[in-house]
Design a protein around this motif. Structure first.
Motif, short mmCIF file in Angstrom:
data_model
loop_
_atom_site.label_atom_id
_atom_site.label_comp_id
_atom_site.label_asym_id
_atom_site.label_seq_id
_atom_site.Cartn_x
_atom_site.Cartn_y
_atom_site.Cartn_z
N ASP A 3 7.84 12.66 0.79
CA ASP A 3 8.84 13.61 1.39
C ASP A 3 9.57 12.89 2.68
OD1 ASP A 3 7.21 13.90 3.68
OD2 ASP A 3 6.05 15.57 2.95
N GLU A 4 10.51 13.66 3.29
CA GLU A 4 11.37 12.79 4.22
C GLU A 4 10.47 12.55 5.29
OE1 GLU A 4 14.49 11.49 3.70
OE2 GLU A 4 14.05 12.16 1.76
N ALA A 5 9.60 13.31 5.80
CA ALA A 5 8.96 13.05 6.85
C ALA A 5 7.97 11.92 6.91
CB ALA A 5 8.04 14.31 7.38
N ALA A 6 7.44 11.79 5.52
CA ALA A 6 6.52 10.64 5.27
C ALA A 6 7.11 9.34 5.23
CB ALA A 6 5.65 10.92 3.91
N ARG A 7 8.56 9.43 4.62
CA ARG A 7 9.36 8.36 4.26
C ARG A 7 9.77 7.76 5.84
NH1 ARG A 7 11.49 7.65 -0.54
NH2 ARG A 7 11.51 9.49 -1.82
N ALA A 8 10.01 8.61 6.86
CA ALA A 8 10.31 8.15 8.18
C ALA A 8 9.23 7.74 8.89
CB ALA A 8 10.95 9.59 8.93
N ALA B 191 0.72 -1.31 -0.23
CA ALA B 191 0.19 0.07 0.01
C ALA B 191 0.84 1.41 -0.15
CB ALA B 191 -0.95 -0.06 1.20
N ALA B 192 1.98 0.96 0.29
CA ALA B 192 2.96 2.29 0.02
C ALA B 192 2.87 3.05 -1.07
CB ALA B 192 4.32 1.85 0.34
N PRO B 193 2.86 4.41 -0.88
CA PRO B 193 2.83 5.23 -2.32
C PRO B 193 4.15 4.99 -3.29
CG PRO B 193 2.35 6.60 -0.35
CD PRO B 193 2.99 5.19 0.15
N GLU B 194 4.18 5.69 -4.34
CA GLU B 194 5.03 5.50 -5.29
C GLU B 194 6.17 6.49 -4.49
OE1 GLU B 194 5.57 3.84 -7.99
OE2 GLU B 194 3.50 3.17 -7.85
#
Length: 234
Positions: free
Chosen positions: A163-168, A155-158
């Motif tokens: 952005d870095e906050a969303a990655r973390a 379900a993870a986006p492309e």
């Protein structure tokens, strides 16, 4: 007190009750202690959890996550194997309980095996059965948790939508789910280790107590002082 419990209380010698108490105290006490100890001293589980978070962080940077899905499937294969094995073991133990008189006679032929009543022999088989039932539930729950982790990866986006906050945030969430699956799998493996201590009860309660202490020591060494832990930390 029910007649069956009263008969068991009077039939089971004091050393056997002490061995049972030590066994459960060792199992439960070590599990609680290890979880708290991991907060101050790195353990196998805590160290690999950091690598799991790093894995999930790298997954956010990949457009093609076939590798991540394959890894999640491979990780789920281990608890699946042990869950299937637990079912076979439980079936064998229940069959032994159904013919406990013949099984008891067979055990008495083993050198150094304790000569006990049929009721005590049934209790030993029941203890082993309970251990593997517990292990089965932990393994199957681990399988489900790994499937939840795979869903998060799917379900993870492309990669370019982060952005870095969303990655973390994703790495923290998905890494935690994978870590919980590994922790549950570890609970099942710990039950397998302790089942060998329970087998020692067929020989004597003193062997049971010694085996319980030995298994806990082995678990401690592998979780907190193993060579693979040193390699993972470097």
């Amino acid at each position: 007190m029910p007649p069956a419990l009263q008969a068991l209380w009077t039939t089971l010698p004091t050393p056997d009750w002490l061995a049972l108490a030590l066994f459960f105290a060792s199992w439960i006490g070590y599990a609680l202690w290890a979880k708290r100890r991991a907060l101050t001293q790195p353990s196998i589980l805590a160290t690999t959890n950091r690598w799991r978070r790093q894995w999930m962080l790298q997954a956010t940077r990949r457009d093609n996550r076939i590798v991540d899905a394959a890894i999640a499937q491979t990780l789920a294969a281990s608890p699946s194997f042990f869950a299937s094995t637990s079912i076979l073991i439980i079936g064998g133990l229940l069959a032994a309980l159904a013919s406990s008189e013949q099984a008891s006679e067979l055990v008495r032929e083993i050198p150094f095996a304790a000569r006990t009543s049929l009721l005590v022999f049934d209790l030993k088989l029941a203890l082993l059965s309970a251990i593997f039932v517990f292990a089965f539930f932990r393994f199957t729950w681990s399988i489900r948790q790994y499937s939840f982790g795979a869903i998060l990866v799917g379900a993870a986006p492309e990669a370019d939508q982060y952005d870095e906050a969303a990655r973390a945030a994703f790495a923290d969430r998905a890494g935690q789910v994978m870590g919980l699956a590994a922790e549950t799998f570890n609970d099942g493996l710990r039950a397998y280790y302790l089942s060998f201590a329970a087998v020692a009860w067929f020989f004597s309660p003193w062997a049971f107590m010694a085996a319980s202490a030995l298994v806990v020591w082995v678990l401690y060494r592998r979780e907190f002082h193993s060579d693979v832990l040193a390699a993972l930390r470097h």
